[in-house]
Design an enzyme around this catalytic site. Structure first.
Site, PDB file in Angstrom:
ATOM      1  N   TYR A   1      28.568  48.702  34.236  1.00 55.57           N
ATOM      2  CA  TYR A   1      29.833  48.389  34.900  1.00 55.57           C
ATOM      3  C   TYR A   1      30.134  49.391  36.018  1.00 55.57           C
ATOM      4  O   TYR A   1      30.563  49.000  37.110  1.00 55.57           O
ATOM      5  CB  TYR A   1      30.972  48.362  33.869  1.00 55.57           C
ATOM      6  CG  TYR A   1      32.218  47.693  34.380  1.00 55.57           C
ATOM      7  CD1 TYR A   1      32.350  46.310  34.353  1.00 55.57           C
ATOM      8  CD2 TYR A   1      33.270  48.434  34.907  1.00 55.57           C
ATOM      9  CE1 TYR A   1      33.496  45.678  34.834  1.00 55.57           C
ATOM     10  CE2 TYR A   1      34.424  47.820  35.389  1.00 55.57           C
ATOM     11  CZ  TYR A   1      34.525  46.439  35.347  1.00 55.57           C
ATOM     12  OH  TYR A   1      35.651  45.818  35.825  1.00 55.57           O
TER      13      TYR A   1
ATOM     14  N   PRO B   1      31.246  36.514  39.280  1.00 56.91           N
ATOM     15  CA  PRO B   1      32.155  37.661  39.456  1.00 56.91           C
ATOM     16  C   PRO B   1      32.436  38.462  38.184  1.00 56.91           C
ATOM     17  O   PRO B   1      33.159  39.458  38.249  1.00 56.91           O
ATOM     18  CB  PRO B   1      33.445  37.003  39.969  1.00 56.91           C
ATOM     19  CG  PRO B   1      33.379  35.607  39.473  1.00 56.91           C
ATOM     20  CD  PRO B   1      31.935  35.227  39.417  1.00 56.91           C
TER      21      PRO B   1
ATOM     22  N   LYS C   1      30.399  42.789  40.762  1.00 55.66           N
ATOM     23  CA  LYS C   1      29.324  43.497  41.471  1.00 55.66           C
ATOM     24  C   LYS C   1      29.142  43.063  42.930  1.00 55.66           C
ATOM     25  O   LYS C   1      28.440  43.742  43.687  1.00 55.66           O
ATOM     26  CB  LYS C   1      27.988  43.280  40.744  1.00 55.66           C
ATOM     27  CG  LYS C   1      27.916  43.933  39.383  1.00 55.66           C
ATOM     28  CD  LYS C   1      27.666  45.416  39.508  1.00 55.66           C
ATOM     29  CE  LYS C   1      27.885  46.171  38.237  1.00 55.66           C
ATOM     30  NZ  LYS C   1      28.823  47.264  38.330  1.00 55.66           N
TER      31      LYS C   1
ATOM     32  N   TYR D   1      39.014  41.740  29.785  1.00 55.94           N
ATOM     33  CA  TYR D   1      38.030  40.652  29.821  1.00 55.94           C
ATOM     34  C   TYR D   1      38.093  39.974  28.453  1.00 55.94           C
ATOM     35  O   TYR D   1      37.819  40.618  27.440  1.00 55.94           O
ATOM     36  CB  TYR D   1      36.615  41.189  30.060  1.00 55.94           C
ATOM     37  CG  TYR D   1      36.377  41.711  31.460  1.00 55.94           C
ATOM     38  CD1 TYR D   1      36.701  43.018  31.813  1.00 55.94           C
ATOM     39  CD2 TYR D   1      35.791  40.897  32.433  1.00 55.94           C
ATOM     40  CE1 TYR D   1      36.466  43.501  33.094  1.00 55.94           C
ATOM     41  CE2 TYR D   1      35.551  41.371  33.722  1.00 55.94           C
ATOM     42  CZ  TYR D   1      35.902  42.670  34.045  1.00 55.94           C
ATOM     43  OH  TYR D   1      35.663  43.143  35.319  1.00 55.94           O
TER      44      TYR D   1
ATOM     45  N   HIS E   1      40.564  53.485  37.523  1.00 55.56           N
ATOM     46  CA  HIS E   1      40.514  53.042  36.126  1.00 55.56           C
ATOM     47  C   HIS E   1      39.363  53.737  35.390  1.00 55.56           C
ATOM     48  O   HIS E   1      38.225  53.693  35.837  1.00 55.56           O
ATOM     49  CB  HIS E   1      40.306  51.531  36.048  1.00 55.56           C
ATOM     50  CG  HIS E   1      41.546  50.749  36.374  1.00 55.56           C
ATOM     51  ND1 HIS E   1      41.733  49.440  36.015  1.00 55.56           N
ATOM     52  CD2 HIS E   1      42.682  51.123  37.015  1.00 55.56           C
ATOM     53  CE1 HIS E   1      42.924  49.026  36.421  1.00 55.56           C
ATOM     54  NE2 HIS E   1      43.516  50.026  37.046  1.00 55.56           N
TER      55      HIS E   1
HETATM   56  C1  PHB Z   1      39.598  40.723  40.584  1.00 55.29           C
HETATM   57  O1  PHB Z   1      40.501  41.558  40.485  1.00 55.29           O
HETATM   58  O2  PHB Z   1      39.683  39.793  41.392  1.00 55.29           O
HETATM   59  C2  PHB Z   1      38.410  40.858  39.707  1.00 55.29           C
HETATM   60  C3  PHB Z   1      38.278  41.973  38.914  1.00 55.29           C
HETATM   61  C4  PHB Z   1      37.184  42.095  38.081  1.00 55.29           C
HETATM   62  C5  PHB Z   1      36.228  41.121  38.063  1.00 55.29           C
HETATM   63  C6  PHB Z   1      36.341  39.999  38.866  1.00 55.29           C
HETATM   64  C7  PHB Z   1      37.447  39.858  39.698  1.00 55.29           C
HETATM   65  O3  PHB Z   1      35.162  41.240  37.227  1.00 55.29           O
END
Ligand code: PHB
Ligand code: APR
Length: 413
Positions: free
Chosen positions: A404, A312, A316, A220, A91
């Site tokens: 990120y 989460p 990280k 997000y 990505h």
């Molecule tokens: C996930 O795919 O489980 C996931 C992806 C990004 C995040 C947290 C969890 O920031």
């Protein structure tokens, strides 16, 4: 699998205790322990992994799945990157959604070409476990009553039971890769350790479903109804999360209720594209920021979730675990090959600098994207104004992107 891979044939019997010796005893066969085992094996260092759960249980845990370049490189170095490159999704950006509109953070353009890899932690763990098994390296699964001893001396020991039989491992070092609820950190005298913790007043309700992802990159979402995240595991498997009160019960969230609420937190285009289906996993996880200082206690080191937890939101956790392990493997190699203590002595400080940088980002991103009822309507307005600034400022967007994609392995050195 499902059975224990039994320990070394080099036992000496001591009435009721089976004894063995290794250079490094690794506690925990999560991603940290398995990656450490792999890196040590490549350097010819003899390690035994002792895990309290069964292999299937370890693989059953669903966790985040965004790998930084540094983590991809480490998995390659450990010789387990092949499937990740084949099946993982690269990505070059992600979307931030607020006030009903999506805005892309172009990671590649903002960071000089860096990207991330979407590849589930379960798959990383499976690849590491399979490689360990194929190399004939020893892992004791389903170990009971694991305990660590004498790590403040030159001769640490680990004890455990399997099938009612008592085992003792003498070693040069203990690697505590046993997660947040492990025995290693808990065995350190309270005066020797400082713990920093923040528990957030909400959790993430996660759903895994065999449906195509709503978007080819992650979304997000900041919504007045609470945070939402649209993630994925493959072109046909999606992972979605909703911020929920910690008091919510899993049973009260039917699949239908989940999809309905997710739609309400998305923008109109995503709402229209969302394909729903039965959940194949559903769980509520609390969010926590947690750091232990130091990460070394004599001849015992902590790595990964045993030493730190991030919420989460910034994805990280696994990346921090991987870099701890890289530093630890390097330090142990320096000790065994060059008889130098320098790496070992610097381990804790080196990790913690990186840990605090990721902890800060994860806390900040969590604070920016979630609804904090105690902050009221004005809190929501402040968040939206900050998001508006971030996406319209090169400096702001670059700061998000840099954090990120993660720090270089030797940042600041
Ligand atoms: C996930 O795919 O489980 C996931 C992806 C990004 C995040 C947290 C969890 O920031
Ligand atoms: N004895 C032996 N093993 C133990 C003990 C014990 N007393 N206590 C815990 N363990 C095992 C757990 O069963 C688990 O398999 O240690 C392992 C720790 O694995 P994880 O919790 O996955 O931690 P870690 O390997 O550091 O992985 C970090 O996990 O939570 C995510 O975001 C985090 O992605 C990051 C990754």
């Amino acid at each position: 699998m499902g059975t224990s891979v039994s320990a070394s044939p080099a036992f000496t019997t001591d009435i009721s205790m089976k004894k063995q010796r290794v250079q490094v005893a690794i506690i925990g066969a999560g991603p940290s322990g398995l990656l450490l085992g792999q890196l040590l094996a490549r350097s010819g260092i003899d390690a035994l992994i002792i895990e309290r759960q069964s292999p299937d249980y370890v693989l059953g845990r669903i966790r985040a799945g965004v790998l930084e370049q540094v983590t991809m490189d480490l998995l390659d170095e450990a010789g387990v990157g092949e499937r990740m490159h084949r099946e993982g999704l690269v990505h070059g950006g992600f979307d931030m959604l607020f006030k009903g509109q999506r805005h892309r953070i172009d990671l590649q353009q903002l960071t000089g070409g860096k990207q991330v890899m979407v590849y589930g932690q379960t798959e990383v763990t499976r690849d590491l476990r399979d490689a360990r098994q194929a190399a004939g390296l020893r892992t004791v699964y389903s170990a009971e009553h694991v305990s660590v001893h004498d790590f403040d001396t030159a001769a640490p020991r680990v004890r455990y039971q399997v099938g009612g039989e008592q085992h003792e491992v003498e070693c040069d070092f203990i690697a505590g890769c046993d997660g947040f609820h492990g025995v290693c950190r808990a065995s350190v005298p309270s005066g020797a350790i400082t713990e920093y913790e923040k528990v957030y007043p909400f959790g993430w309700l996660g759903v895994l479903s065999d449906t195509p992802p709503v978007h080819h990159e992650l979304i997000y979402a900041n919504s007045p109804r609470g945070f939402a995240l649209c993630s994925q595991r493959s072109q046909t498997r999606s992972r979605y999360y909703l911020q929920v009160p910690l008091t919510d019960k899993l049973e009260s969230w039917s699949d239908e209720a989940f999809w309905d609420e997710l739609r309400l937190r998305l923008d109109p285009a995503a709402r229209d594209h969302l394909v729903t289906g039965p959940s194949i996993e559903k769980s509520i996880a609390p969010l926590r920021s947690f750091v232990t200082e130091p990460m070394r206690f004599g001849r015992m080191f902590l790595a990964g979730d045993a030493a730190h937890i991030v919420p989460p939101t910034g994805a990280k956790g696994l990346n921090l675990a991987a870099t701890d392990v890289k530093y630890l493997a390097g330090a142990l190699l320096e000790y065994f090959q060059e008889k130098s203590q320098a790496g070992i002595d610097g381990y804790s400080e080196r990790c913690l600098r990186r840990v605090w940088r990721a902890e800060r980002f994860s806390w900040w991103f969590t604070s920016l994207m979630h609804r904090f009822p105690e902050n009221g309507e004005i809190g929501q307005k402040f968040q939206e104004a900050e998001l508006d600034y971030l996406i319209h400022s090169q400096a702001g967007a670059r700061s998000v992107a840099e954090n990120y994609v993660g720090l270089a392995l030797n940042f600041g050195e």
